[in-house]
Design a protein around this motif. Structure first.
Motif, PDB file in Angstrom:
ATOM      1  N   TYR A   1      33.585  45.874  43.965  1.00 18.76           N
ATOM      2  CA  TYR A   1      35.008  45.827  43.645  1.00 18.76           C
ATOM      3  C   TYR A   1      35.510  47.224  43.299  1.00 18.76           C
ATOM      4  CZ  TYR A   1      35.206  40.693  43.248  1.00 18.76           C
ATOM      5  OH  TYR A   1      35.176  39.340  43.503  1.00 18.76           O
ATOM      6  N   ARG A   2      36.794  47.429  43.486  1.00 22.08           N
ATOM      7  CA  ARG A   2      37.454  48.654  43.057  1.00 22.08           C
ATOM      8  C   ARG A   2      38.579  48.296  42.100  1.00 22.08           C
ATOM      9  NH1 ARG A   2      40.668  52.326  47.362  1.00 22.08           N
ATOM     10  NH2 ARG A   2      42.152  50.581  47.189  1.00 22.08           N
TER      11      ARG A   2
ATOM     12  N   PHE B   1      41.184  37.975  41.626  1.00 18.12           N
ATOM     13  CA  PHE B   1      41.652  38.265  40.279  1.00 18.12           C
ATOM     14  C   PHE B   1      43.172  38.239  40.182  1.00 18.12           C
ATOM     15  CE2 PHE B   1      38.120  39.787  37.623  1.00 18.12           C
ATOM     16  CZ  PHE B   1      37.102  39.718  38.556  1.00 18.12           C
ATOM     17  N   GLY B   2      43.660  37.793  39.015  1.00 19.32           N
ATOM     18  CA  GLY B   2      45.055  37.988  38.687  1.00 19.32           C
ATOM     19  C   GLY B   2      45.291  39.424  38.241  1.00 19.32           C
ATOM     20  N   GLU B   3      46.545  39.738  37.937  1.00 19.77           N
ATOM     21  CA  GLU B   3      46.901  41.102  37.558  1.00 19.77           C
ATOM     22  C   GLU B   3      46.567  41.421  36.109  1.00 19.77           C
ATOM     23  OE1 GLU B   3      47.374  42.061  41.093  1.00 19.77           O
ATOM     24  OE2 GLU B   3      48.037  43.556  39.639  1.00 19.77           O
TER      25      GLU B   3
ATOM     26  N   ASP C   1      41.197  57.978  45.516  1.00 19.14           N
ATOM     27  CA  ASP C   1      39.956  57.227  45.341  1.00 19.14           C
ATOM     28  C   ASP C   1      39.506  57.183  43.881  1.00 19.14           C
ATOM     29  OD1 ASP C   1      38.832  58.681  48.421  1.00 19.14           O
ATOM     30  OD2 ASP C   1      39.557  56.621  48.099  1.00 19.14           O
ATOM     31  N   SER C   2      40.219  57.853  43.016  1.00 21.58           N
ATOM     32  CA  SER C   2      39.896  57.804  41.582  1.00 21.58           C
ATOM     33  C   SER C   2      40.062  56.376  41.096  1.00 21.58           C
ATOM     34  CB  SER C   2      40.818  58.740  40.797  1.00 21.58           C
ATOM     35  OG  SER C   2      40.632  60.085  41.186  1.00 21.58           O
ATOM     36  N   SER C   3      38.947  55.775  40.683  1.00 20.27           N
ATOM     37  CA  SER C   3      38.934  54.348  40.320  1.00 20.27           C
ATOM     38  C   SER C   3      37.660  54.048  39.548  1.00 20.27           C
ATOM     39  CB  SER C   3      38.947  53.454  41.581  1.00 20.27           C
ATOM     40  OG  SER C   3      40.092  53.638  42.365  1.00 20.27           O
ATOM     41  N   ILE C   4      37.610  52.814  39.064  1.00 18.73           N
ATOM     42  CA  ILE C   4      36.342  52.264  38.589  1.00 18.73           C
ATOM     43  C   ILE C   4      35.793  51.409  39.721  1.00 18.73           C
ATOM     44  CG2 ILE C   4      35.171  50.823  36.879  1.00 18.73           C
ATOM     45  CD1 ILE C   4      37.441  51.424  34.941  1.00 18.73           C
TER      46      ILE C   4
ATOM     47  N   GLN D   1      45.380  48.880  37.378  1.00 19.17           N
ATOM     48  CA  GLN D   1      45.477  47.770  38.331  1.00 19.17           C
ATOM     49  C   GLN D   1      44.385  46.736  38.079  1.00 19.17           C
ATOM     50  OE1 GLN D   1      48.064  47.797  40.657  1.00 19.17           O
ATOM     51  NE2 GLN D   1      48.670  49.588  39.468  1.00 19.17           N
ATOM     52  N   SER D   2      44.474  45.657  38.848  1.00 18.17           N
ATOM     53  CA  SER D   2      43.460  44.611  38.793  1.00 18.17           C
ATOM     54  C   SER D   2      42.275  44.983  39.695  1.00 18.17           C
ATOM     55  CB  SER D   2      44.070  43.283  39.231  1.00 18.17           C
ATOM     56  OG  SER D   2      43.143  42.242  39.098  1.00 18.17           O
TER      57      SER D   2
END
Lengths: 117, 111
Positions: free
Chosen positions: A35-36, B101-103, A87-90, A41-42
């Motif tokens: 996942y990203r 997933f939701g927000e 691309d900076s994300s978890i 964000q979600s």
């Protein structure tokens, strides 16, 4: 439950480089998910990594940008290629905890926080 | 694909207050989970609850699958409850058994 270890936990990278994230699980699982989570964000699924076959990518994600390896039932890698600041994300690795069944709980690693300059 | 909507998007509480977070989903599900993401980014499993009611300390959750919603109750909130709460589902018609997933709801508990 499942114990999932990710490396690195965080990194700062230069634009144009690539980084490989490792995910190790304490039990054998059929499917591993990547996942990203972009800032604020979600979570969005990138791909499903199946042992012995090519990964299945979600819409908007391509193998050239996010190549995935799945050499055995406890390990997977995700590479973020030719990185840009977007691309900076978890990036999170996850697995089903109940014999690999989607009717159980999904467990996540601690995540890999990437910052691209 | 299945749609997941969470409300409210943001919530600010004083320590000791109670709150209810809501998750609506657009289709039948065979999996529903609640997660808490702490300020360090770690996702913590709160409940696996595709139907029924569960309680764990100050937290409880109820899913009414026939009406396509789930509620997360937090009682006597503490500052450590701060973070983002996510609802995530697997639709019965979803191929590949992926969790959507939701927000999220951003919860801030002030001392």
């Amino acid at each position: 439950s499942a114990v999932i270890s990710q490396k690195p936990s965080r990194d700062i990278c230069q634009r144009g480089t690539s980084l490989t994230i490792q995910c190790q699980v304490d039990s054998q699982v059929t499917m591993m998910f990547w996942y990203r989570q972009q800032p604020g964000q979600s979570l969005t699924l990138i791909a499903t990594a199946n042992q012995g076959s090519e990964a299945t990518y979600e819409s908007g994600f391509v193998i050239d940008k996010f190549p995935i390896s799945r050499p055995n039932l406890t390990f997977s890698t995700l590479t973020v290629s030719n990185m840009s600041p977007e691309d900076s994300s978890i990036y999170l690795c996850s697995v089903w905890g109940t014999e690999g069944k989607s009717t159980g709980e999904l467990f996540f690693g601690e995540g890999s926080r990437l910052t691209v300059l | 694909g299945i749609q997941v909507e969470q409300s409210p998007p943001d919530l600010i509480l004083q320590e000791g207050a109670n709150s209810t977070l809501r998750c609506n989903f657009s289709d039948s599900v065979n999996n529903l989970q609640w997660f808490h993401q702490n300020p360090w980014g770690q996702l913590i499993n709160l409940f696996y609850i595709p139907s029924g009611t569960k309680q764990n300390g100050r937290l409880s959750a109820t899913t009414v699958a026939t009406e396509r919603y789930s509620l997360l109750y937090i009682s006597s909130s503490q500052t450590t409850d701060s973070g983002v709460y996510f609802c995530a589902v697997v639709g019965e018609e979803t191929s590949g058994s992926r969790l959507t997933f939701g927000e999220g709801t951003q919860l801030t508990v002030n001392p």
